[in-house]
Design a protein around this motif. Structure first.
Motif, PDB file in Angstrom:
ATOM      1  N   GLU A 176      49.331  12.102 127.661  1.00 14.86           N
ATOM      2  CA  GLU A 176      49.534  12.176 126.223  1.00 14.86           C
ATOM      3  C   GLU A 176      50.154  10.879 125.695  1.00 14.86           C
ATOM      4  N   MET A 220      53.283  12.923 120.962  1.00 15.35           N
ATOM      5  CA  MET A 220      52.660  14.200 121.295  1.00 15.35           C
ATOM      6  C   MET A 220      53.439  15.379 120.706  1.00 15.35           C
ATOM      7  N   THR A 264      50.144  20.803 122.918  1.00 15.37           N
ATOM      8  CA  THR A 264      49.565  20.390 124.201  1.00 15.37           C
ATOM      9  C   THR A 264      49.656  21.507 125.222  1.00 15.37           C
TER      10      THR A 264
END
Length: 342
Positions: free
Chosen positions: A123, A127, A132
């Motif tokens: 990432e 992020m 995620t």
């Protein structure tokens, strides 16, 4: 914070530095960042009655013993003692993580419960941890549902700072953030989104499980299995080795950075600062991946079934080609593979 102070903190954040130095540098970064002042104050005011449960705390993170014991209480452990009987121990985030990790595996043969680590995704520094985790959780659960529907899995996710360079060229494009897919792009730091977990399957051995995971997550060292040491207890109440120790290790919010220091925009200081800001919005309950949590679809090989079931006992085959790491709950790890021998 001036340049000299920042350079000194960069040295303390090198991979070869011990965890006490990293936590000290982490606290200094928190003190200098207005958005992290609240967490810094919680660490400074950590006490027996009100543990802060922050990863930068020397005591809550397991760096120093006896902080969470009252001066009038004797802090002694033996094989007969329940670790939760220690004052303040049951409130510690590492203890809770270990208890949560091993809960569905109690009663299963220990040789069929396999600790493992997966590098899910590379990432960028901005992020969203919750988003995620949600995306990678969906992918992982779809894989297990299709390939190993009787498996029981629990994973705790975390991030580590990594230098985007040739060492990550083995990652397929769909596992790397779009901004890093240009091979000609100047190197910079990103975050290795990974998870430490335990997987159980009633009929597959470790070699078969690893093959299925590595087929879905290709890349050298991307999926690693570990062999825990015998379970032992430290004087301050933490466990090393065993599944409980692995769970406590997985619950640690480790400061894992080792970046080149030639560029002030891509140094350890900035990487840790970004990591702390991401974790501040990424609550611990949203970092978990679970499959077959209640074990309702898993045949219990320890009990005699009412009707015979056609299950082949797991074969014991050598799997030397798979990474076999001894585990200690307090050992630091690298961005890809737990360096548990330190």
């Amino acid at each position: 914070m001036n340049i000299e102070e920042r350079a000194e903190l960069n040295k303390k954040l090198l991979h070869k530095s011990n965890m006490d130095q990293k936590r000290f540098a982490q606290r200094e970064i928190m003190r200098a960042t207005p958005a992290l002042q609240f967490d810094y104050n919680k660490i400074i005011n950590c006490s027996f009655h009100r543990p802060c449960n922050r990863d930068g705390c020397d005591y809550c993170s397991g760096g120093k013993p006896h902080r969470h014991t009252h001066k009038d209480s004797q802090f002694i452990y033996d094989q007969r003692a329940d670790p939760k009987q220690a004052r303040g121990k049951s409130k510690n985030y590492r203890s809770r993580a270990g208890d949560w990790m091993v809960k569905p595996f109690l009663g299963f043969p220990e040789h069929q419960c396999h600790p493992f680590t997966i590098d899910f995704y590379i990432e960028d520094r901005h992020m969203d941890g919750i988003e995620t985790t949600r995306r990678e959780r969906t992918k992982f659960q779809s894989l297990i549902k299709q390939e190993m529907p009787h498996a029981v899995v629990r994973i705790i996710c975390d991030i580590s700072a990594c230098w985007i360079s040739t060492q990550y060229l083995f990652m397929p494009d769909d596992s790397v953030h779009p901004r890093y897919r240009d091979k000609n792009r100047p190197s910079e730091f990103g975050f290795n989104f990974h998870g430490h977990g335990i997987i159980y399957h009633p009929t597959f051995n470790r070699k078969q499980i690893a093959t299925k995971l590595r087929d879905f997550y290709p890349g050298e060292g991307r999926v690693c299995f570990s062999t825990p040491l015998p379970e032992t207890q430290t004087p301050d109440g933490y466990l090393t080795g065993g599944l409980q120790g692995w769970g406590e290790y997985a619950g640690m919010e480790k400061t894992e950075v080792d970046l080149p220091s030639h560029d002030l925009h891509n140094d350890n200081y900035e990487a840790v600062r970004s990591m702390l800001l991401i974790r501040k919005k990424w609550r611990r309950s949203a970092r978990k991946i679970v499959f077959n949590d209640r074990t309702k679809n898993v045949p219990n090989l320890q009990q005699q079934p009412s009707e015979p079931i056609n299950i082949t006992p797991p074969s014991i085959e050598p799997d030397d080609e798979f990474l076999d790491i001894s585990h200690g709950a307090k050992a630091p790890i690298t961005s890809n593979t737990p360096n548990l021998a330190q």
